[in-house]
Design an enzyme around this catalytic site. Sequence first.
Site, PDB file in Angstrom:
ATOM      1  N   GLY A 185       0.803  -1.221   0.000  1.00 32.62           N
ATOM      2  CA  GLY A 185       0.000   0.000   0.000  1.00 32.62           C
ATOM      3  C   GLY A 185       0.837   1.272   0.000  1.00 32.62           C
ATOM      4  O   GLY A 185       0.531   2.215  -0.733  1.00 32.62           O
ATOM      5  N   ASN A 200      -8.205   3.660   8.037  1.00 29.87           N
ATOM      6  CA  ASN A 200      -7.576   2.550   8.745  1.00 29.87           C
ATOM      7  C   ASN A 200      -7.779   2.592  10.249  1.00 29.87           C
ATOM      8  O   ASN A 200      -7.724   1.567  10.912  1.00 29.87           O
ATOM      9  CB  ASN A 200      -6.073   2.499   8.426  1.00 29.87           C
ATOM     10  CG  ASN A 200      -5.404   3.841   8.596  1.00 29.87           C
ATOM     11  OD1 ASN A 200      -5.856   4.849   8.057  1.00 29.87           O
ATOM     12  ND2 ASN A 200      -4.326   3.869   9.345  1.00 29.87           N
ATOM     13  N   GLN A 205      -7.671  -0.528   3.096  1.00 33.77           N
ATOM     14  CA  GLN A 205      -8.567  -1.148   4.079  1.00 33.77           C
ATOM     15  C   GLN A 205      -9.846  -1.692   3.430  1.00 33.77           C
ATOM     16  O   GLN A 205     -10.594  -2.417   4.071  1.00 33.77           O
ATOM     17  CB  GLN A 205      -8.955  -0.129   5.159  1.00 33.77           C
ATOM     18  CG  GLN A 205      -7.803   0.309   6.043  1.00 33.77           C
ATOM     19  CD  GLN A 205      -7.313  -0.788   6.975  1.00 33.77           C
ATOM     20  OE1 GLN A 205      -8.055  -1.686   7.374  1.00 33.77           O
ATOM     21  NE2 GLN A 205      -6.045  -0.724   7.332  1.00 33.77           N
ATOM     22  N   HIS A 235      -1.695  -8.007   2.401  1.00 33.16           N
ATOM     23  CA  HIS A 235      -1.789  -8.556   3.761  1.00 33.16           C
ATOM     24  C   HIS A 235      -2.999  -8.053   4.546  1.00 33.16           C
ATOM     25  O   HIS A 235      -3.235  -8.474   5.671  1.00 33.16           O
ATOM     26  CB  HIS A 235      -0.487  -8.321   4.534  1.00 33.16           C
ATOM     27  CG  HIS A 235      -0.264  -6.926   4.994  1.00 33.16           C
ATOM     28  ND1 HIS A 235      -0.472  -6.544   6.293  1.00 33.16           N
ATOM     29  CD2 HIS A 235       0.161  -5.821   4.342  1.00 33.16           C
ATOM     30  CE1 HIS A 235      -0.178  -5.251   6.418  1.00 33.16           C
ATOM     31  NE2 HIS A 235       0.198  -4.792   5.246  1.00 33.16           N
ATOM     32  N   THR A 283      12.804  -7.853 -10.015  1.00 35.47           N
ATOM     33  CA  THR A 283      12.179  -9.149 -10.253  1.00 35.47           C
ATOM     34  C   THR A 283      10.894  -9.241  -9.444  1.00 35.47           C
ATOM     35  O   THR A 283      10.877  -8.925  -8.253  1.00 35.47           O
ATOM     36  CB  THR A 283      13.151 -10.282  -9.866  1.00 35.47           C
ATOM     37  OG1 THR A 283      14.311 -10.154 -10.688  1.00 35.47           O
ATOM     38  CG2 THR A 283      12.521 -11.645 -10.059  1.00 35.47           C
ATOM     39  N   CYS A 295       1.825   7.064  22.805  1.00 34.78           N
ATOM     40  CA  CYS A 295       2.792   6.099  23.293  1.00 34.78           C
ATOM     41  C   CYS A 295       2.918   4.890  22.387  1.00 34.78           C
ATOM     42  O   CYS A 295       3.932   4.217  22.394  1.00 34.78           O
ATOM     43  CB  CYS A 295       2.405   5.637  24.687  1.00 34.78           C
ATOM     44  SG  CYS A 295       3.012   6.773  25.919  1.00 34.78           S
TER      45      CYS A 295
END
Lengths: 395, 130
Positions: free
Chosen positions: A70, A151, A179, A201, A237, A324
């Site tokens: 992405g 997302n 998404q 993925h 490739t 955090c």
Amino acid sequence: MIIYADNAATTPMSEAAIRAMTPYLRECCGNPSSLYALGQAAREALDSARERIARCINAEPRSIIFTSGGSESDNQAILSAAANGKAKGKTHVITTSIEHHAVLHTAKKLQKQGFDVTYLPVGENGIVDINELEKAIRPDTCLVSVMTANNEIGTIQPVAQIGELCKERGVCFHTDAVQAVGHLPVDVAAQKIDMLSASAHKFHGPKGVGFLYAARGVKLVPLIEGGAQERNLRAGTENVAGIAAMAAALEESVANMHKNAKKLTRLRDKLIRGLSLIPHSALNGDAEKRLPSNVNFCFEGIEGESLLLLLDDKGISASSGSACTSGSLDPSHVLLAIGRPHAVAHGSLRLSLGEDANDEEVEYIISAVSEVVAYLRGFSPVWRDLNSGKGKFIL
Amino acid sequence: MALYSEKVMDHFRNPRNVGVIEDADGVGEVGNAKCGDIMKMYLKIEDGIITDAKFETFGCGSAIASSSMATELIKGRPVSEALQLTNKAVAEALDGLPAHKIHCSVLAEEAIKNALDDYYARHPDIAREE
């Protein structure tokens, strides 16, 4: 109980994807650019994957180029549209304040090169106002980049309307659909999309592979120089095994999309109802125009990272928009864009369900989150101040 | 390697000295909610010794662990020693913190100093031992 509820971050590979991938890891190891049979078999795998992926989004096969995912697709789409615009003296780009960093940071790069970038605000529900977009388009606008689904908060943008508007105004329209692809119906022709980014993925394919759709007539600029792969648009490739797996994963996701969306929407809404019972909490993003898998909440008086760590102890993998967890000082730009103040944005939780989720898991998540939020509030000075009237509740 | 050491996770999961001291001799609060960390320390001091220390923290795992460890390090110690407590000592006692979390140990040091400042402000008769 072990519950993986971070499918917006990444998904496990499907059996179909693994099966499709393995022959190209060893037996059929040829380079698609080689002439001998082993190489040509790999070439055929690429061609077949391209055709099948194109069919899933109603595109022509030649409009699909394979990338590393992405982020690369977003970078190439935006930089290409900018280069095309600049050649015609058009140096204005429109995007939104809730895009993925792959888009936002590329837009910042363009600004440094002298482009003017408009970051459209979104409403409290996390959706772009089409009228605002219409007003923002100028004669020198060369690109509109608006994500299909967010997302973090899962909100779904009016892509078909944006496509229609951009077509009318002659502006190139790119959508980061990372998404959405495999989860929501995507039809590049009907939605009048000029460029679209996707990542394998996120729909049970492997990591490190994705694609960029670019409509006929949209000139792409390569990011990587080298061989003639991907019609000179993306050297290197090809990731044959990854691409074969991506095609298998996408076909399966699209075939089951309706069924999965129906099931997940019910579970999502049950999760939202359950978490809404936690006092001083609020759903982030639109309640209906959102991905079937996405739940995102803010809980006042607590900080997201400690919430995540304790949920992990209870077997739940989730994510947060707190500073955090991002390694930066500011909480999620998306939560700030929908008007959450910093202190509240730090206390966010994103749960993104997988297709195998069930009622029992949702009930477990509701009770675990309720318990951990109450525990952390128990020694939070912010929560104490809110309850004693020293601070003001926002949610 | 995991984000946090075993010790950080232990103090995060089982924080020591959580709570409030209603009749505290010194209370300190540092940080702000905008940045995502607030620490509040309560100290009970008798004859120059910190007889009890408690904390409340809004923050990440390392902020909670740093508060917990800091209270452990000063409990039962003379005020003069607590004034010398450094963020480095807190981080070391936790077997280290990730680079971007060092500020949590700094907050813990500041919260204690802030509480001791409050103690001295309430007791102008007591000379500061530094």
